[in-house]
Scaffold this motif. Structure first.
Motif, PDB file in Angstrom:
ATOM      1  N   SER A 108       0.864  -1.193   0.000  1.00  0.00           N
ATOM      2  CA  SER A 108       0.000   0.000   0.000  1.00  0.00           C
ATOM      3  C   SER A 108       0.892   1.233   0.000  1.00  0.00           C
ATOM      4  O   SER A 108       1.929   1.229   0.664  1.00  0.00           O
ATOM      5  N   GLU A 150      -1.282   9.365   3.799  1.00  0.00           N
ATOM      6  CA  GLU A 150      -2.452   9.506   4.664  1.00  0.00           C
ATOM      7  C   GLU A 150      -2.790   8.211   5.407  1.00  0.00           C
ATOM      8  O   GLU A 150      -3.660   8.205   6.269  1.00  0.00           O
ATOM      9  N   LEU A 151      -2.108   7.117   5.057  1.00  0.00           N
ATOM     10  CA  LEU A 151      -2.529   5.807   5.558  1.00  0.00           C
ATOM     11  C   LEU A 151      -1.856   5.451   6.876  1.00  0.00           C
ATOM     12  O   LEU A 151      -0.672   5.722   7.068  1.00  0.00           O
ATOM     13  N   GLY A 209      -5.883   3.633  -5.873  1.00  0.00           N
ATOM     14  CA  GLY A 209      -5.949   3.659  -4.420  1.00  0.00           C
ATOM     15  C   GLY A 209      -7.343   3.546  -3.846  1.00  0.00           C
ATOM     16  O   GLY A 209      -7.518   3.026  -2.740  1.00  0.00           O
ATOM     17  N   ASN A 210      -8.332   4.034  -4.569  1.00  0.00           N
ATOM     18  CA  ASN A 210      -9.681   3.956  -4.007  1.00  0.00           C
ATOM     19  C   ASN A 210     -10.024   2.503  -3.717  1.00  0.00           C
ATOM     20  O   ASN A 210      -9.818   1.621  -4.569  1.00  0.00           O
ATOM     21  N   PRO A 211     -10.535   2.236  -2.519  1.00  0.00           N
ATOM     22  CA  PRO A 211     -10.703   0.843  -2.101  1.00  0.00           C
ATOM     23  C   PRO A 211     -11.559  -0.013  -3.038  1.00  0.00           C
ATOM     24  O   PRO A 211     -11.189  -1.151  -3.335  1.00  0.00           O
ATOM     25  N   SER A 237      -2.554   7.753 -10.017  1.00  0.00           N
ATOM     26  CA  SER A 237      -3.489   8.677 -10.670  1.00  0.00           C
ATOM     27  C   SER A 237      -2.738   9.923 -11.137  1.00  0.00           C
ATOM     28  O   SER A 237      -1.543   9.862 -11.411  1.00  0.00           O
ATOM     29  N   THR A 255      -1.044  -0.458  -4.445  1.00  0.00           N
ATOM     30  CA  THR A 255      -2.259   0.358  -4.559  1.00  0.00           C
ATOM     31  C   THR A 255      -1.925   1.788  -4.232  1.00  0.00           C
ATOM     32  O   THR A 255      -1.085   2.067  -3.377  1.00  0.00           O
ATOM     33  N   GLY A 256      -2.581   2.664  -4.933  1.00  0.00           N
ATOM     34  CA  GLY A 256      -2.395   4.102  -4.751  1.00  0.00           C
ATOM     35  C   GLY A 256      -1.256   4.618  -5.617  1.00  0.00           C
ATOM     36  O   GLY A 256      -0.444   3.858  -6.148  1.00  0.00           O
ATOM     37  N   GLY A 257      -1.264   5.931  -5.760  1.00  0.00           N
ATOM     38  CA  GLY A 257      -0.142   6.585  -6.418  1.00  0.00           C
ATOM     39  C   GLY A 257      -0.035   6.391  -7.917  1.00  0.00           C
ATOM     40  O   GLY A 257       1.036   6.590  -8.480  1.00  0.00           O
ATOM     41  N   ILE A 261      -6.293   8.166   7.262  1.00  0.00           N
ATOM     42  CA  ILE A 261      -7.296   7.086   7.157  1.00  0.00           C
ATOM     43  C   ILE A 261      -6.573   5.754   7.367  1.00  0.00           C
ATOM     44  O   ILE A 261      -5.345   5.697   7.306  1.00  0.00           O
ATOM     45  N   ARG A 262      -7.352   4.729   7.589  1.00  0.00           N
ATOM     46  CA  ARG A 262      -6.769   3.405   7.792  1.00  0.00           C
ATOM     47  C   ARG A 262      -6.495   2.750   6.441  1.00  0.00           C
ATOM     48  O   ARG A 262      -7.229   2.949   5.488  1.00  0.00           O
ATOM     49  N   ASP A 263      -5.460   1.935   6.425  1.00  0.00           N
ATOM     50  CA  ASP A 263      -5.109   1.191   5.206  1.00  0.00           C
ATOM     51  C   ASP A 263      -6.030  -0.016   5.090  1.00  0.00           C
ATOM     52  O   ASP A 263      -5.866  -1.008   5.797  1.00  0.00           O
ATOM     53  N   SER A 264      -7.001   0.069   4.193  1.00  0.00           N
ATOM     54  CA  SER A 264      -7.900  -1.082   4.010  1.00  0.00           C
ATOM     55  C   SER A 264      -7.534  -1.900   2.773  1.00  0.00           C
ATOM     56  O   SER A 264      -7.925  -3.064   2.653  1.00  0.00           O
ATOM     57  N   ASN A 265      -6.790  -1.311   1.852  1.00  0.00           N
ATOM     58  CA  ASN A 265      -6.522  -2.036   0.605  1.00  0.00           C
ATOM     59  C   ASN A 265      -5.642  -3.265   0.799  1.00  0.00           C
ATOM     60  O   ASN A 265      -5.871  -4.303   0.182  1.00  0.00           O
TER      61      ASN A 265
END
Ligand code: AMP
Ligand code: MG
Length: 401
Positions: free
Chosen positions: A182, A186-187, A297-299, A252, A248-250, A199-203
């Motif tokens: 991940s 912000e995670l 990144g969006n879950p 976009s 995941t993320g990064g 926010i919490r890392d859900s991915n």
């Protein structure tokens, strides 16, 4: 934007071929046979009784009721032992080998036993044919027979069959080992109180769960900051030990989307804007020959990307002939409006089978950050570009379970 099938073909075409290996039988569930399996021995290995009862000569039961002399007992696991002669019976348990001379079994419920000075006797109430309740050697598998062809996916039934022929080491395609990273400043994943903006890392847990559920070996490569060198070392470590990587993320258009920057530098990547919603951005390529999926990144997007790109590719790498989830037609309950935007939408839906048809209704909020509707979804309804579908319309649905 490129169409979904083009993006899928691009990804699939660049994933490595399955790698053959052998594994112990207790680790074979879910894997695919790399070679045909031939039975080295027959199953059952010997003729045995299918019932608790008496092993007899069928001819002796003619004109039943008849009385036979009980000359022994055979438990499961016993050697066949004494011959059953004319007028004789041997008490036999399910799975015990048929004694020589006997050619039929009378189930215990059709007999009654009495003692006399000459010894124990059994009264057989029914006439039985030859082979009555006898299970013959090789009735399930003959020695030398092909049990399963190459390409067979091993489920619990196959595991049991392979055990029945003493196959301790199974020739299979390797279970892909897949690292998950991940990224995002912000995670947090330390269980603490959220600071402003966090926010919490859900991915990562979600993707690791998807990997496990799909039969792959997920490897947690941790949470990495939006920092080029941290991302680079995580990716380099990952490709050194894994068959594929998911980030995941990064990926976009944001200012701190460094996964994109790093993968461009160290990998052979293609950046795709796929004409779907959710999960439009996708990075895919190889780093040192290892496929890397840069998921959004969006879950919800990360999970939908997994379903559309990752799972089919990993299944192909694991040797599965069937790589896709089943696609069925379903009737829409309640309608699903959308806007024309040049994309195919994958709506998260609850699927029911009612009155002879699949029926779908929305499983909740359809934003790509609203993971609960993904959690509740049994399927992804395919909404073609346009203004949506109405109550009673038919749609195609990718069944997730
Ligand atoms: P990004 O693709 O990095 O721009 O992230 C898109 C959105 O997904 C942002 O709202 C992120 O905060 C969120 N996001 C990114 N990674 C994760 C994650 N591992 N778990 C939960 N949300 C995430
Ligand atoms: Mg980010």
């Amino acid at each position: 934007m490129i169409p979904l099938d083009e993006a899928q073909a691009h990804v699939r075409g660049r994933c490595p071929a399955p790698v053959a290996t052998t594994v112990a039988l207790d680790g074979a569930l879910g894997l695919v046979l790399a070679e045909a399996v031939v039975a080295p021995e027959a199953v059952p290995p010997f003729a045995n009784s299918a019932m608790d009862g008496f092993a007899v000569r069928a001819a002796d039961t003619a004109g039943a009721p008849v009385r036979l002399a009980v000359v022994g007992t055979l438990a499961a696991g016993a050697a066949p032992g004494r011959v059953v002669g004319p007028g004789e019976a041997i008490r036999i348990m399910t799975g015990a080998p048929m004694p020589p001379g006997a050619d039929a079994v009378v189930m215990v419920e059709r007999t009654s036993v009495s003692g006399s000075l000459e010894g124990e006797q059994v009264e057989v109430e029914v006439e039985v044919p030859v082979d009555n309740h006898v299970r013959h050697a090789g009735e399930d598998l003959e020695s030398g027979q092909v049990v399963f062809p190459a390409g067979t996916a091993l489920g619990p039934g196959q595991v049991g069959v392979l055990a029945s022929i003493n196959l301790g080491e199974v020739p299979v395609y390797r279970r892909p080992r897949v690292g998950v990273v991940s990224t995002g400043d912000e995670l947090v994943a330390d269980g603490g109180v959220l600071a402003p903006g966090q926010i919490r890392d859900s991915n990562r847990p979600g993707l690791l769960a998807l990997l496990a559920e799909s039969g792959f070996d997920g490897v947690d490569l941790g949470l990495v900051r939006d920092d080029e060198s941290a991302i680079e070392s995580a990716l380099r470590a990952g490709v050194g030990t894994c068959d594929a990587l998911l980030t995941t993320g990064g990926v976009s258009m944001g200012d701190f989307d460094y996964v994109k920057v790093v993968l461009d530098r160290i990998g052979d990547m293609r950046w795709m804007q796929v004409a779907i919603r959710p999960a439009k951005p996708l990075a895919f390529g190889t780093v040192d020959g290892v496929p890397v999926f840069g998921l959004p990144g969006n879950p919800v997007s990360s999970m939908v990307s997994f379903e559309l790109f990752v799972r089919p590719s990993l299944r192909a790498m694991a040797g599965h002939a069937t790589t896709e989830r089943p696609l069925v037609r379903a009737v829409v309950d309640g309608g699903m409006p959308r806007r024309t935007d040049g994309k195919v939408h994958f709506a998260r839906v609850v699927v029911e089978y009612r009155d002879g048809a699949y029926r779908v209704s929305t499983s909740g909020g359809q934003g790509s950050h609203q993971l609960t509707a993904m959690a509740d979804a049994d399927g992804l309804a395919v909404l073609p570009d346009g203004d949506g579908v109405a109550e009673g319309d038919e749609v195609e649905v990718l069944l997730l379970r």
